[in-house]
Design an enzyme around this catalytic site. Sequence first.
Site, mmCIF file in Angstrom:
data_model
loop_
_atom_site.group_PDB
_atom_site.id
_atom_site.type_symbol
_atom_site.label_atom_id
_atom_site.label_comp_id
_atom_site.label_asym_id
_atom_site.label_seq_id
_atom_site.Cartn_x
_atom_site.Cartn_y
_atom_site.Cartn_z
ATOM 1 N N CYS A 61 9.908 51.794 4.395
ATOM 2 C CA CYS A 61 10.627 50.724 3.700
ATOM 3 C C CYS A 61 9.809 50.306 2.471
ATOM 4 O O CYS A 61 8.703 49.777 2.611
ATOM 5 C CB CYS A 61 10.828 49.561 4.663
ATOM 6 N N GLU A 109 0.858 -1.200 0.000
ATOM 7 C CA GLU A 109 0.000 0.000 0.000
ATOM 8 C C GLU A 109 0.882 1.232 0.000
ATOM 9 O O GLU A 109 2.067 1.151 0.285
ATOM 10 C CB GLU A 109 -0.825 0.063 1.299
HETATM 11 S S1 IVH Z 1 -0.606 0.361 9.047
HETATM 12 C C1 IVH Z 1 -0.422 -1.985 12.863
HETATM 13 N N1 IVH Z 1 -0.775 1.444 6.665
HETATM 14 O O1 IVH Z 1 2.482 5.249 9.277
HETATM 15 C C2 IVH Z 1 -0.578 -1.241 11.598
HETATM 16 N N2 IVH Z 1 0.091 2.776 8.429
HETATM 17 O O2 IVH Z 1 4.762 4.440 11.452
HETATM 18 C C3 IVH Z 1 -0.082 0.138 11.684
HETATM 19 N N3 IVH Z 1 0.671 5.083 7.752
HETATM 20 O O3 IVH Z 1 1.089 5.417 12.488
HETATM 21 C C4 IVH Z 1 -0.297 1.050 10.601
HETATM 22 N N4 IVH Z 1 0.080 4.874 5.648
HETATM 23 O O4 IVH Z 1 0.014 6.806 10.646
HETATM 24 C C5 IVH Z 1 -0.406 1.622 7.949
HETATM 25 N N5 IVH Z 1 -0.995 2.269 4.502
HETATM 26 C C6 IVH Z 1 -0.652 2.452 5.781
HETATM 27 C C7 IVH Z 1 -0.153 3.689 6.246
HETATM 28 C C8 IVH Z 1 0.232 3.805 7.588
HETATM 29 C C9 IVH Z 1 0.560 5.695 6.567
HETATM 30 C C10 IVH Z 1 1.199 5.732 8.973
HETATM 31 C C11 IVH Z 1 0.385 5.518 10.201
HETATM 32 C C12 IVH Z 1 1.279 4.896 11.229
HETATM 33 C C13 IVH Z 1 2.637 5.187 10.668
HETATM 34 C C14 IVH Z 1 3.555 4.051 10.997
#
Ligand code: IVH
Length: 678
Positions: free
Chosen positions: A439, A113
């Site tokens: 200015c 993703e």
């Molecule tokens: S999954 C347990 N999927 O990245 C699953 N996170 O450092 C946890 N994020 O806090 C998250 N896109 O804010 C997931 N496709 C995505 C994401 C995603 C952005 C962010 C999210 C999370 C951080 C992870």
Amino acid sequence: MTKEETKKKIEKLSKELEEHNYKYYVLAQPSISDYEFDMMMKELIELEKTHPDLISPDSPSQRVGGAVTKEFLAVKHDYPFLSLDNSYSREDLEDFDARVRKGVAGNIEYICELKYDGVAIGLKYEHGSLVQAVTRGDGEQGDDVTTNVKTIRSIPLRLSSPSKGGKGGFPDKFEIRGEIFMPHKIFEQINKEREEAGDPSFANPRNSSAGTLKMQDSAEVAKRKLDCIMYVVYTKDLHFKSHYESLKEAKNWGFKVSDYIVKCKSLNEIYEFIDYWDEHRKKLAFDIDGVVIKVNSYDQQKVLGFTAKSPRWAISYKFKAESAATILEEITYQVGRTGAITPVANLKPVHLGGTTVKRASLHNADIIEKLDVRVGDTVFVEKGGEIIPKITGVDLKKRAGLDLKSRQTKYITHCPECGTELVRGEEEAKHYCPNEWGCPPQIKGNMEHFTSRKAMNIDSLGSETIDMLYEKWFIKNIADIYELHKHKKELQEIERMGEKSVSNLLAGIEESKQVPFERVLYALGIRHVGETLAKKLARQLRNIDAIMEATEEQLTATNDIGGQVAKSIKEYFSQKRNKELIERLKKYGLQFESESTELIKSTTLNGLTFVVSGVFTKFSRDDLKAAIEQNGGKVVGTVSGKTSYIVAGENMGPEKLKKAEKLGVKIINEDEFEKMIK
Ligand code: IVH
């Protein structure tokens, strides 16, 4: 209409509005015009006004905003809010794949993703209605931002039942998590507005989303047009076996889920996905900072489990910020409308992320000192989340052997445009040129702001004409604009002006005298007073004299005016020259009073002082305050012995409550207040 009929009509309208909302914001396939949508929404709001007890917390009318959150309450998460392990190279991914294969037997299917670069949010639904929205916080508890989140159009407030074409329908109780973000277009527009108001701009869409989500006035959040994509579902009541299925289902329930989700069987397929998006991410309407790779099967996820911080079944791959090395040829300094100085790095042109970069912001003196950047240096330029490229470092190896001392950058002490000594406030990052009346870029900048579309809207007086008329000394400040007609003959003699354009110019100036007070107030260019704040000030204090005379305390009693803003307003009106300017503008016939006819409705509340605290259902806080003032009462920000009543809504500030109890101030709710004025 009987109450029962009203109820039916409200339900019907709500359902239709949510349908249209879904078609517009999730599917991007609207089936009615914006106008028709607005009319339906208006009808719903009118109906709800006649029976406030029929307003449901998931009514589409909640999307317009209006309720104010004074304090965001901490909420413990039902499921820990984990983050992801990061990876930066193919080797890291090989290690991840090896760990997964060691941990579980059988074939592995991965889901790739996009990694959205915004603010994580958890949305809780019960019986198909959004009941709470909580930020990530420290992973164990976050802030309740439900009121603000309800204004995000792509988040369904009520799921259509049983489900939009799905097999099983949604569970009775579940949480769905995703990322709230701000599309580039909105981000750019907001920064433009902030610049115009003299407020510091947001560095990137992520900061802007985070700031927006924590605003107190949800009506302001609604205007910021945030968006949200969901990426994980949590429920005790699972009827799907894999992550992929859960997202497909969530899409059917009405959530916005990315279209770019693919199943991969091998590392090579994962690399393909990564390479594709590293190249094509610029084409997206929002920021991503990498991709996320997840094990698809829930059973396998369970076996792999978690570390203290992150799941063992997922990893993020972060894109490298695009960076290039080039020579710093010169540092120049720009003077903005408010006198703020911005150092600019002039670079030997270099290719970066599809464009040629010639300039980069150096922000302020501290940054220059920290980087120890010097003219002639080879510097690294990066285009990260920031729209304007930045200098991230110096290649010191390339500097070796050169005469170091003589070239150390000395920040300027005087304005490059007018020579005035610069000042720097104690907690300010930037230097300022204090010579606002002498200015040139400040004077011209102020005039450009004054004539701009959202201010006085004199489009015949754009920046080039202002430049020219200023150079020729016809206009030295904004009030002079209204004396230009006295120079008609001289104007016509100016090259390229001619009779027609002069009469256009003068007609535009004359017309601007009808511009309503709130825009005149905005046009004055008082630091921190943007369009919205000008509107609020005009609505609550009604005329320029009241604003000029208001104390800092009275100003901070107005929603969204903090101490710094109140100071800036007081400072503006304390200057003799500004007062003279306003006197002149008044004389020329500009509007300095709000038009509204309902100035004082009654004197029922004469002599009474009110404090308004909390969130209300029938009124917005602004309306409540206006109602107090329109009936002769006074609104203040803090509770004291002089306070007659506190009108308290939900979540009233605990400090205020304590103080009120101690001083014996009477606390009333909105119904009781309504009775008082009836
Ligand atoms: S999954 C347990 N999927 O990245 C699953 N996170 O450092 C946890 N994020 O806090 C998250 N896109 O804010 C997931 N496709 C995505 C994401 C995603 C952005 C962010 C999210 C999370 C951080 C992870």
